[in-house]
Design a protein around this motif. Structure first.
Motif, PDB file in Angstrom:
ATOM      1  N   LEU A   1     -26.986  36.434  37.045  1.00 40.64           N
ATOM      2  CA  LEU A   1     -25.617  36.690  37.463  1.00 40.64           C
ATOM      3  C   LEU A   1     -24.719  35.472  37.254  1.00 40.64           C
ATOM      4  O   LEU A   1     -23.492  35.600  37.211  1.00 40.64           O
ATOM      5  CB  LEU A   1     -25.606  37.099  38.936  1.00 40.64           C
ATOM      6  CG  LEU A   1     -24.404  37.887  39.459  1.00 40.64           C
ATOM      7  CD1 LEU A   1     -24.193  39.161  38.657  1.00 40.64           C
ATOM      8  CD2 LEU A   1     -24.580  38.210  40.929  1.00 40.64           C
TER       9      LEU A   1
ATOM     10  N   PRO B   1     -16.664  35.306  37.922  1.00 38.78           N
ATOM     11  CA  PRO B   1     -15.943  36.372  38.620  1.00 38.78           C
ATOM     12  C   PRO B   1     -14.435  36.218  38.445  1.00 38.78           C
ATOM     13  O   PRO B   1     -13.912  35.110  38.313  1.00 38.78           O
ATOM     14  CB  PRO B   1     -16.354  36.162  40.083  1.00 38.78           C
ATOM     15  CG  PRO B   1     -17.639  35.416  40.031  1.00 38.78           C
ATOM     16  CD  PRO B   1     -17.525  34.523  38.829  1.00 38.78           C
TER      17      PRO B   1
ATOM     18  N   ARG C   1     -21.288  42.558  40.868  1.00 39.24           N
ATOM     19  CA  ARG C   1     -21.363  41.314  41.637  1.00 39.24           C
ATOM     20  C   ARG C   1     -21.377  41.592  43.147  1.00 39.24           C
ATOM     21  O   ARG C   1     -22.109  40.945  43.900  1.00 39.24           O
ATOM     22  CB  ARG C   1     -20.212  40.392  41.251  1.00 39.24           C
ATOM     23  CG  ARG C   1     -20.344  39.828  39.828  1.00 39.24           C
ATOM     24  CD  ARG C   1     -19.269  38.786  39.529  1.00 39.24           C
ATOM     25  NE  ARG C   1     -19.560  38.074  38.297  1.00 39.24           N
ATOM     26  CZ  ARG C   1     -18.948  38.299  37.130  1.00 39.24           C
ATOM     27  NH1 ARG C   1     -17.992  39.218  37.055  1.00 39.24           N
ATOM     28  NH2 ARG C   1     -19.272  37.609  36.049  1.00 39.24           N
TER      29      ARG C   1
ATOM     30  N   ALA D   1     -30.076  39.963  42.323  1.00 40.66           N
ATOM     31  CA  ALA D   1     -29.705  38.745  41.587  1.00 40.66           C
ATOM     32  C   ALA D   1     -30.906  37.842  41.361  1.00 40.66           C
ATOM     33  O   ALA D   1     -30.932  37.052  40.412  1.00 40.66           O
ATOM     34  CB  ALA D   1     -28.615  37.999  42.346  1.00 40.66           C
TER      35      ALA D   1
END
Length: 234
Positions: A5, A37, A183, A193
């Motif tokens: 991730l 992100p 996420r 993750a």
């Protein structure tokens, strides 16, 4: 240990003339290369394609793309899809996961459209199975199997607290929202993750099969044809 991730992800989505992966055609594609992100961490590429067939009214009602628009502005399918497949193959060869919501549909219709254009499919370009693929829908079904309610993208956004601006069914917006859901899902279920990519890919295949077997039993009880495929992503 660094999680997958924390590394680049490649979001993928299509808008199409319908839902039959063998006969319908791709109209738009969005690829979103995400390194962090948020929208500042994304690089977006989109393609508008003239599918060469009429877009049914039902499909136009979903994504708002008309025959006149694709004929005036769309690329030939072979040109656009060859570019898309090359970028997807390059990412997978570099172990960058493809992230797609209900991604089995998008990958299957891409493979069919590539073959229709006389182009190498994504699987042929790789010379192996299409992996790694990450599908938040499959993962959500696996980690929260008995939760009631629908599991469309908008439903998962609400469940995981992801805000949206009302423009879903635009391919690039859907991709960015899918990355946000992934996420948020991984934050709520940190074991996701922590899994190595190859294990997560394998587990998704198992989760999908469990879901499909249960769904097929439900269809049988309703007197309907049990047609959910057991294999994933293709």
């Amino acid at each position: 240990m660094t999680s997958w991730l924390d590394r680049p992800l490649l979001g993928f989505d299509t808008e199409t003339t319908g839902t039959d992966v063998t006969t319908d055609r791709i109209i738009t594609v969005a690829l979103v290369y995400s390194v962090a992100p948020g929208r500042d961490g994304e690089t977006v590429a989109t393609w508008l394609i003239d599918p060469g067939v009429a877009i049914p009214e039902a499909a136009q009602a979903v994504h708002g793309i008309s025959d006149a628009h694709v004929r005036a502005h769309g690329l030939p399918p072979a040109e656009a899809l060859d570019e898309v497949a090359a970028l997807l193959a390059r990412a997978l060869e570099q172990d960058v996961p493809i992230v797609a919501y209900n991604g089995s549909f998008d990958l299957q219709i891409l493979e069919a459209d590539l073959a229709r254009c006389g182009l190498p499919t994504l699987r042929e370009r790789l010379g192996r199975e299409i992996a790694p693929v990450i599908d938040p829908l499959v993962i959500d079904r696996g980690v929260d199997r008995f939760r009631k309610g629908k599991r469309k993208l908008v439903d998962l956004m609400a469940h995981y607290g992801v805000e949206q601006d009302g423009r879903l069914h635009t391919a690039d917006v859907d991709v960015s929202s899918t990355l946000d859901v992934l996420r948020a899902l991984a934050a709520r279920h940190p074991e996701i993750a922590e899994m190595p990519l190859d294990e997560l890919f394998r587990r998704q295949g198992e989760w999908h099969r469990d879901w499909a077997e249960n769904f097929n039993r439900f269809l049988e009880r309703q007197g309907r044809t049990p047609d959910a495929p057991l294999a994933w992503p293709l």
